[in-house]
Design a protein around this motif. Structure first.
Motif, PDB file in Angstrom:
ATOM      1  N   LEU A  99       0.823  -1.206   0.000  1.00  0.00           N
ATOM      2  CA  LEU A  99       0.000   0.000   0.000  1.00  0.00           C
ATOM      3  C   LEU A  99       0.861   1.262   0.000  1.00  0.00           C
ATOM      4  O   LEU A  99       0.604   2.212  -0.752  1.00  0.00           O
ATOM      5  N   GLU A 100       1.885   1.252   0.851  1.00  0.00           N
ATOM      6  CA  GLU A 100       2.733   2.444   0.968  1.00  0.00           C
ATOM      7  C   GLU A 100       3.498   2.714  -0.329  1.00  0.00           C
ATOM      8  O   GLU A 100       3.703   3.875  -0.704  1.00  0.00           O
ATOM      9  N   ASN A 101       3.906   1.649  -1.026  1.00  0.00           N
ATOM     10  CA  ASN A 101       4.565   1.839  -2.321  1.00  0.00           C
ATOM     11  C   ASN A 101       3.608   2.492  -3.333  1.00  0.00           C
ATOM     12  O   ASN A 101       3.997   3.360  -4.116  1.00  0.00           O
ATOM     13  N   GLY A 102       2.339   2.033  -3.294  1.00  0.00           N
ATOM     14  CA  GLY A 102       1.344   2.627  -4.180  1.00  0.00           C
ATOM     15  C   GLY A 102       1.118   4.097  -3.881  1.00  0.00           C
ATOM     16  O   GLY A 102       0.944   4.912  -4.782  1.00  0.00           O
ATOM     17  N   VAL A 103       1.150   4.430  -2.595  1.00  0.00           N
ATOM     18  CA  VAL A 103       0.989   5.833  -2.192  1.00  0.00           C
ATOM     19  C   VAL A 103       2.168   6.666  -2.694  1.00  0.00           C
ATOM     20  O   VAL A 103       2.004   7.773  -3.212  1.00  0.00           O
ATOM     21  N   GLN A 104       3.377   6.122  -2.544  1.00  0.00           N
ATOM     22  CA  GLN A 104       4.575   6.840  -2.990  1.00  0.00           C
ATOM     23  C   GLN A 104       4.550   7.079  -4.500  1.00  0.00           C
ATOM     24  O   GLN A 104       5.052   8.099  -4.995  1.00  0.00           O
ATOM     25  N   GLU A 105       3.954   6.135  -5.235  1.00  0.00           N
ATOM     26  CA  GLU A 105       3.860   6.288  -6.681  1.00  0.00           C
ATOM     27  C   GLU A 105       2.681   7.190  -7.091  1.00  0.00           C
ATOM     28  O   GLU A 105       2.420   7.373  -8.269  1.00  0.00           O
ATOM     29  N   LYS A 106       1.977   7.747  -6.105  1.00  0.00           N
ATOM     30  CA  LYS A 106       0.851   8.650  -6.344  1.00  0.00           C
ATOM     31  C   LYS A 106      -0.278   7.984  -7.142  1.00  0.00           C
ATOM     32  O   LYS A 106      -0.892   8.597  -8.024  1.00  0.00           O
ATOM     33  N   ILE A 107      -0.519   6.715  -6.846  1.00  0.00           N
ATOM     34  CA  ILE A 107      -1.640   6.015  -7.476  1.00  0.00           C
ATOM     35  C   ILE A 107      -2.875   6.321  -6.645  1.00  0.00           C
ATOM     36  O   ILE A 107      -3.009   5.875  -5.504  1.00  0.00           O
ATOM     37  N   THR A 848      -2.882   4.404 -22.926  1.00  0.00           N
ATOM     38  CA  THR A 848      -3.013   3.262 -22.018  1.00  0.00           C
ATOM     39  C   THR A 848      -2.654   3.636 -20.588  1.00  0.00           C
ATOM     40  O   THR A 848      -3.416   3.420 -19.655  1.00  0.00           O
ATOM     41  N   ILE A 849      -1.488   4.188 -20.412  1.00  0.00           N
ATOM     42  CA  ILE A 849      -1.037   4.606 -19.082  1.00  0.00           C
ATOM     43  C   ILE A 849      -0.749   6.095 -19.122  1.00  0.00           C
ATOM     44  O   ILE A 849      -0.099   6.596 -20.038  1.00  0.00           O
ATOM     45  N   ILE A 850      -1.222   6.790 -18.114  1.00  0.00           N
ATOM     46  CA  ILE A 850      -1.061   8.234 -18.076  1.00  0.00           C
ATOM     47  C   ILE A 850      -0.037   8.592 -17.002  1.00  0.00           C
ATOM     48  O   ILE A 850      -0.159   8.167 -15.852  1.00  0.00           O
ATOM     49  N   SER A 851       0.956   9.368 -17.372  1.00  0.00           N
ATOM     50  CA  SER A 851       1.992   9.744 -16.416  1.00  0.00           C
ATOM     51  C   SER A 851       1.438  10.705 -15.376  1.00  0.00           C
ATOM     52  O   SER A 851       0.453  11.405 -15.606  1.00  0.00           O
TER      53      SER A 851
END
Length: 877
Positions: A99-107, A848-851
Motif C-alpha cells: 500500500l505504501e509503495n502505491g501511495v509513494q507512486e501517487k496512485i 493506455t497509461i497516463i503519467s
C-alpha cells in the motif's frame, strides 16, 4: 469492471484486463476499485484450483508493476489474509508495504483506500493503524490529483457520515459540501446525489430546492427509486406550495410529482422494511397527493389509508396530516366557533346560517329540496381555517337535520379539464366518492380547470353547479380566492349562482397576533410549555416566515411548531423524563439565516468579479444612497425617492445576469427586498398567443418575482412587432402598471443590446420614467478574458502549457482587432473551456497509461476554438 480512479482513464492495458477477467472468474465477486468494497475470496483446497489461482497471482503482480491500482489493493489484501491455495501465509508488513509503495507512486485509488483505512473503522484493510489526520492528508493529496473518490470520501468524513464519535470534532458541513460538489463535478454519482440532499436541507451550503430537484430528477429518470422519492418530496413540500411558482408550472409539477411516485414499483415497496424511512416517505407523499389533489383527484379514502400506513410505521408528519385533515367532527360546533381565533365575519355568518335554518320547517326543506339550503362561498387564502369551518358547518347542520349526514367530500376543479357533457361531471365525482350526495361538497375553485381557463368546461360546470344547488339536498361550500375570482366568472355564465350561493364569507389573513395565539393553542394541545421570555423570539420567527414563507397563515405556525418539536426531540434524546418536561426554550427554536447588513460582505462577491469597473462603481454609489435613505428613515427624516428598476445594456457574456443575482442579495441584505431571488424570463414567458393570456402571464411572472428581481432578457423583443395580433404591447402595459402598483415589492431589470434597448425605451412613454437607472456593461478586454479562463482552469485543477496559452491568446487578440462581438465575451470563454476539456479527455482516453500530472496539463492540440461563434447573427444574452 471499470476503474473509477485517475491513473486509468482510457482503455486498460492487456495485463490489467487479464487481471480483471481472472479475478472475476476465480473470486466469488469481481474486485471493485472503490475502497469500501470488501472482497471475500473463495478459499478452495482443491489442487485443480491452484493453477488458475497461481496465474491470477502472477497476473496481479504484473498489473501492480504497471501501477494498476486495483491489482495493488488486491495483493495487499491477500498478503494480509493469506492465500491457502498458494501456501502464502498472512504477512501484514508486506501488505502494508504494498500500500505504501502505491501511495509513494501517487496512485490515487491506493491513496484513497489507504487514507480511508486510516480514518474509518472496519474497512477491508484492518491491519492499518488508525491515523485520522494522516488519512485526511492522503485523501486531500489524491483529491488534488483529480480523484473524484477522494473528494467524495472527504465529503463523507467532514459530514461525519458514519456517526463516529472520534470524527465528531472534525465535523464541518461547509467543507463537506465543497468536497461533494467538487466530486459531483468530476462525475461521481453518489457524491452528486449526496450534494443534492445537502442543497435541499441547506446543510453546509445555501438551501437551493431548485438545484436539488434538478439532480433528483436526473437520477429519478435513471430509475433510482430513492431519487424518485426525493424529487416527489421536493415538488410536493417545497416547489408546488411556493407562491413564486406560476400556475402553469404548478400544474406541471403536480403531474410530475404523482407520476414520479408511480415509478416506484409495487415489488420494491413490498421489499422495504415497514419501519424504513423510504416506506414511510412513499406512503406519506402518496397520501398527500390524494388529500390535496396533487396530480390526481382528491380521494379522502385513499389518502387516509396511505397516511395511516405511514403513521403506523412511525411517521410523525403523516400523523400530523391525519390530525389536520381527518379531525374528529367537532362535538360542540357552537363552542368551536366561539373559541376560534379571529374569524370575525365567519362567526357572524355562522349565527345567521343557524337562524336561517331554524326559520323554515323540515317539511318546507323537503318540498323545496336543495334550493333553500344555505349554500355558501368561503373567500380567502390557504391557512385561514376554511376547511375546519366547513366541517363545523357540516356537523351543525347534520345535528339540526338540515342535511342528512355530516360527511364532507372535497374536489379541486383543476382536475376537471375534459368536460363535454353534464354526465362527465357526475362520473368524475363518483370516482372520488360514491357517497358524496346529501352531505357537504367542498369545491376548491382557486384554480381554473386549465391554464388558460377552458371556457367551455367552466360554463358546463357552472350550469351543473346551479342545478345541483337548486335541486339536490347537498350543501355546496365553494372555496374561492380572496377576491372571489371564480364566482365572478361563473356568475357571468350562470347568473343564478349569485343568489343560490347565498352566504359570502370572507376569511382574511391572520395578523401576527392571531398567529401567535394559534401557536399557543397548538402548543397547549401538544402539552408544550412556552417560556414567557421567548414569546418575543417566537413572534419574530412568525413575522419573518409570514413575509416570505412557502406557507401562509396558520400553515406557518404549524410548520414552526413541528420544527420546534423535532428540535426538542433531538436535544432530549435519551432523557427518560422528556415526555413529562416539554418546555420550549430558545435553543429549541429554529435558527433563521439572517441577511447580512455588513456592506463590505454584501459587496465582496461583486468586487471579486473580473473587470466591470464602471459597473461596480455605479452599484457602490447606489448602495451608498440606499444606506443613507435607511439612516434617514430611522431618524424620521424624509428619504430621497429611489426607483430600483434598472436597464442593463451590453453584449452577451458581459456579466449582466451574474450582477443581477448579486444585486438581489445586496438589496435583500439592506432590507429593500424580502428574499432577493431572481426570476429570469424572456418574451415567451410574458407574451400570450391569444386575447386574455398575456396579462395573466405577466401577473404570474411578477407573482413569482415578489420579494426579488424580475430579470427580462432581451426586453426589446416584447415589442418586436407592430401587428395588432402581437400582444407584446399588452405585456409592457401590464408590467408598467404592476411596477407602479407594487413598487416596493419587487424590482425589474430589463437587459439586452445597447442600441436595441435604447429603441425599446423610445417605444413607450412610460418605460423611460419607470427605468430611471441605466448600467452599461462593456466588453471584456483580452487580459480580462484570459483571467476568466485562468479562473475556470484553476477551479477544475487544470493548467495550460505555454503553447496552448499562446494559441488561445492569439485567438482572443484577433477577435479584439476585428471588434468581434459574436464571440460572447465570458460565455465564449466558457464554451472554449468546456470544449477544450472535452477534447483533452478524448485524447487521454486513447492512452493506455497516463503519467503523473499529465491528466491536468492541457496542451496545444487539446485547445478547441469556438470558431462557429464568430461572425454570427447576435442572438442575445
Amino acid at each position: 469492471m471499470a476503474d473509477t480512479h485517475q491513473e486509468i482513464t482510457g482503455t486498460m492495458s492487456s495485463i490489467a484486463e487479464e487481471f480483471e477477467k481472472l479475478a472475476a472468474d476465480i473470486e466469488t465477486a469481481p474486485f471493485a476499485s472503490s475502497a469500501d468494497v470488501e472482497i471475500v475470496p473463495s478459499i478452495n483446497q482443491d489442487s485443480e484450483k491452484a493453477h488458475p489461482y497461481k496465474k491470477l497471482w502472477k497476473t496481479a503482480q504484473d498489473a501492480a508493476m504497471q501501477n494498476y491500482g486495483p491489482a495493488i489493493l488486491w495483493l495487499s489484501q491477500k498478503y494480509a489474509e493469506g492465500v491457502a491455495q498458494l501456501n502464502v501465509a498472512p504477512d501484514l508488513s508486506q501488505a502494508k508495504k504494498i500500500l505504501e509503495n502505491g501511495v509513494q507512486e501517487k496512485i490515487t485509488s491506493v491513496m484513497v483506500a489507504y487514507g480511508r483505512a486510516k480514518i474509518e473503522k472496519g474497512t477491508t484493510y484492518k491491519f492499518v493503524q488508525r491515523d485520522i489526520d494522516g488519512g485526511v492528508a492522503l485523501l486531500e493529496d489524491a483529491a488534488r490529483l483529480g480523484d473524484a473518490e477522494a473528494d467524495y470520501s472527504l465529503g463523507l468524513f467532514f459530514s461525519n457520515h458514519f456517526q463516529d464519535p472520534a470524527i465528531k470534532k472534525y465535523e464541518n458541513f461547509e467543507r463537506a459540501a465543497v468536497f461533494m460538489r467538487t466530486a459531483s463535478q468530476k462525475g461521481h454519482t453518489a457524491a452528486e446525489r449526496t450534494y443534492a440532499h445537502m442543497c435541499y436541507n441547506g446543510q453546509g451550503c445555501e438551501k437551493n430546492t431548485e438545484e436539488a430537484a434538478g439532480i433528483f430528477r436526473k437520477y429519478a429518470k435513471q430509475g433510482n427509486q430513492f431519487s424518485q422519492l426525493s424529487l416527489a418530496e421536493a415538488l410536493i413540500e417545497r416547489l408546488i406550495p411556493d407562491p413564486k411558482t406560476s400556475h402553469e408550472n404548478r400544474r406541471a409539477m403536480e403531474k410530475e410529482a404523482f407520476e414520479t411516485l408511480n415509478l416506484v414499483s409495487a415489488k420494491t415497496i413490498e421489499q422495504w422494511d415497514k419501519n424504513s424511512p423510504a416506506y414511510m416517505r412513499y406512503h406519506r407523499l402518496m397520501g398527500t397527493c390524494y388529500i390535496k389533489g396533487i396530480g390526481v383527484y382528491i380521494n379522502a379514502e385513499n389518502a387516509f389509508r396511505l397516511l395511516n400506513m405511514a403513521k403506523q410505521a412511525g411517521d410523525q408528519e403523516a400523523s400530523e396530516l391525519i390530525d389536520f385533515f381527518f379531525k374528529d367532527p367537532p362535538k360542540d360546533p357552537d363552542s368551536e366557533i366561539q373559541q376560534a381565533v379571529a374569524w370575525g365575519d365567519a362567526k357572524i355568518k355562522y349565527k345567521e346560517i343557524v337562524e336561517y335554518c331554524k326559520r323554515f320547517s323540515s317539511t318546507t326543506r323537503q318540498k323545496h329540496d336543495g334550493r333553500f339550503l344555505p349554500h355558501m362561498r368561503l373567500n380567502g387564502n390557504d391557512g385561514t381555517g376554511r376547511r375546519w369551518y366547513a366541517r363545523i358547518i357540516a356537523n351543525k347542520l347534520a345535528k339540526s337535520n338540515v342535511i342528512t349526514k355530516a360527511k364532507v367530500t372535497e374536489i379541486n376543479i383543476s382536475n376537471l379539464a375534459n368536460l363535454w357533457r353534464p354526465s362527465d361531471i357526475d362520473y368524475e365525482f363518483s370516482k372520488i366518492s360514491e357517497t358524496w350526495r346529501e352531505g357537504v361538497i367542498v369545491i376548491h375553485a382557486g384554480q381554473a380547470p386549465t391554464r388558460n381557463y377552458d371556457v367551455y368546461a367552466e360554463k358546463l360546470f357552472a350550469s351543473w353547479l346551479a342545478k345541483l344547488a337548486s335541486e339536490e339536498k347537498t350543501l355546496i361550500v365553494l372555496f374561492d380566492s380572496k377576491d372571489g375570482a371564480a364566482i365572478k366568472r361563473w356568475s357571468d355564465y350562470e347568473p343564478r349562482l349569485n343568489s343560490l350561493l347565498r352566504y359570502n364569507i370572507t376569511f382574511p389573513d391572520y395578523t401576527a397576533e392571531d398567529q401567535m395565539m394559534i401557536f399557543k393553542k397548538l402548543a397547549e394541545k401538544a402539552k408544550l410549555i412556552i417560556s414567557p421570555e421567548i414569546e418575543g423570539d417566537v413572534q419574530t420567527l412568525i413575522n419573518k416566515r409570514t413575509s416570505k414563507a412557502y406557507q401562509k397563515n396558520a400553515h406557518v405556525v404549524e410548520a414552526l411548531l413541528h420544527e420546534c418539536l423535532v428540535n426538542l426531540s433531538a436535544q432530549n434524546m435519551g432523557n427518560p423524563l422528556f415526555s413529562e418536561t416539554l418546555r420550549l426554550t430558545k435553543e429549541s427554536l429554529p435558527i433563521e439565516k439572517e441577511h447580512s447588513e455588513d456592506v463590505s460582505l454584501l459587496l465582496e462577491p461583486l468586487d471579486n468579479l473580473i473587470g466591470l469597473g464602471l459597473v461596480k462603481e455605479q452599484i457602490q454609489q447606489l448602495v451608498g444612497l440606499l444606506r443613507l435613505n435607511k439612516a434617514k428613515k430611522e431618524n424620521k427624516v424624509l428619504p430621497v425617492s429611489i426607483s430600483l428598476h434598472s436597464l442593463f445594456m451590453g453584449n452577451p457574456g458581459t456579466g449582466k445576469t451574474t450582477v443581477a443575482r448579486l444585486l438581489g442579495k445586496i438589496f435583500a441584505g439592506l432590507g429593500y427586498l424580502s428574499s432577493g431571488h431572481v426570476i429570469e424570463v424572456s418574451r415567451g414567458e410574458l407574451v400570450g398567443e391569444y386575447i386574455g393570456q398575456t396579462a395573466q402571464k405577466v401577473i404570474d411572472a411578477v407573482n413569482r418575482a415578489e420579494g426579488g428581481i424580475l430579470f427580462i432578457d432581451e426586453a426589446y423583443s416584447l415589442l418586436h412587432s407592430d401587428s395588432p395580433r402581437d400582444y407584446g404591447h399588452e405585456a409592457v402595459d401590464t408590467l408598467l402598471k404592476l411596477m407602479e402598483d407594487r413598487r416596493d415589492r419587487f424590482v425589474v431589470i430589463a437587459a439586452g443590446y445597447e442600441d436595441e434597448m435604447k429603441n425599446f425605451l423610445e417605444s413607450n412613454t412610460g418605460l423611460r420614467s419607470r427605468f430611471a437607472r441605466t448600467i452599461s456593461f462593456p466588453n471584456y478586454s483580452c487580459d480580462e478574458l484570459m483571467e476568466i479562463l485562468s479562473e475556470l482552469l484553476a477551479a477544475h485543477s487544470y493548467e495550460l502549457d505555454q503553447a496552448a496559452q499562446t494559441k488561445i491568446r492569439k485567438f482572443i487578440d484577433a477577435l479584439d482587432d476585428k471588434q468581434q462581438k459574436g464571440f460572447g465575451n465570458g460565455r465564449g470563454i466558457r464554451t472554449l473551456f468546456e470544449r477544450t476539456v472535452a477534447k483533452h479527455a478524448g485524447r487521454l482516453a486513447k492512452e493506455t497509461i497516463i503519467s503523473l500530472g499529465a491528466s491536468n496539463i492541457i496542451s496545444e492540440e487539446d485547445v478547441s476554438l469556438p470558431d462557429e461563434l464568430i461572425e454570427k447573427r447576435r442572438i442575445g444574452f
